[in-house]
Motif scaffolding. Structure first.
Motif: not given
Length: 281
Positions: A29-34
């Motif tokens: 999820i963190i990677s998708l947010s960037f």
């Protein structure tokens, strides 16, 4: 000796597998947010956005600048704090009465409370929807606070009653002998001793209210009372058939930060509250 070394290696490997299993969705999820919307559309396989695709911290800035998101954050904070305060206050009084007083049907009260806590949330949405519209509680803060309290109060009562049972009755009697009233003895002696249980009940209540999605999306229709989990589902962007996944992921990360901070700051009290009430002596 060799056996002990192999046991340690096995323990470390087991812990690593568990950590990867639990943290992989969070990392994704963190990677998708960037990532940018274009990067997700073409299927960028990496954890981080490819160079030249844009996005990055711009996703977080764009989400935070969204008035709908900020209003939903305020709704979640207000509703969760009010539900937590009311639930803990009522549960403290009820649990004290159950632990200290002998009355008929005490076990029945605890059993009914536990049954209510285990009741399926989805089965109540339809009746509550009709009832709240009739009494003008639909799409309001009280319309969410009351259902939250209905499910968190029984759990808080069960948690706190275990703590009150472990506190020696003589301590309260000694305070009354020294001139304290029953209310003063309860407030200044009993409640501080049961502080780990009170804190645990507050944390569980706050988590339930903050993370709720079913009530939040079913009992609201505008941003007036819609909490953050439900509000994220309305992030549709310019094209309703192409959801802004990166913005939704950034919003989810921001909404998770308060919970992570609470756990990191108060993890010792949370563990103490969950364990000390179950150990006698």
């Amino acid at each position: 000796m060799a056996k002990t070394a192999w046991q340690r290696i096995g323990l470390v490997l087991g812990l690593l597998v568990i950590l990867v299993w639990c943290l992989l969705p969070v990392a994704w999820i963190i990677s998708l947010s960037f990532k940018s919307a274009a990067s997700i559309t073409v299927g960028n396989p990496g954890f981080f956005p490819a160079k030249g695709t844009g996005a990055g911290w711009d996703n977080y800035k764009q989400v935070w600048d969204n008035e709908q998101f900020r209003h939903a954050i305020w709704n979640s904070i207000g509703i969760s704090l009010i539900a937590t305060a009311l639930s803990v206050a009522l549960a403290t009084l009820a649990a004290y009465a159950i632990a200290r007083l002998d009355f008929k049907g005490k076990r029945l009260v605890l059993s009914v409370a536990l049954a209510i806590a285990m009741f399926p949330v989805v089965s109540l949405v339809g009746p509550l929807f009709d009832l709240w519209r009739a009494v003008h509680l639909y799409d309001t803060w009280p319309g969410l606070i009351i259902p939250y309290m209905s499910f968190t109060l029984p759990l808080a009562i069960w948690t706190l009653s275990a703590f009150f049972r472990e506190i020696p009755w003589e301590m309260e009697q000694a305070a009354q002998v020294d001139g304290a009233t029953s209310w003063q003895a309860f407030r200044k002696v009993i409640v501080p001793l049961a502080a780990p249980g009170v804190f645990t009940a507050a944390i569980l209540t706050f988590f339930f209210a903050w993370n709720d999605f079913v009530f939040g999306i079913s009992l609201t229709s505008t941003e007036r009372a819609r909490p953050i989990p439900a509000s994220l589902s309305f992030f549709v962007g310019a094209d309703p058939f192409n959801r802004p996944v990166s913005l939704i992921a950034a919003g989810a990360v921001i909404a998770t930060i308060p919970i992570v901070l609470i756990v990191l700051l108060f993890q010792r009290k949370i563990v103490a509250g969950l364990t000390s009430g179950a150990v006698k002596g």
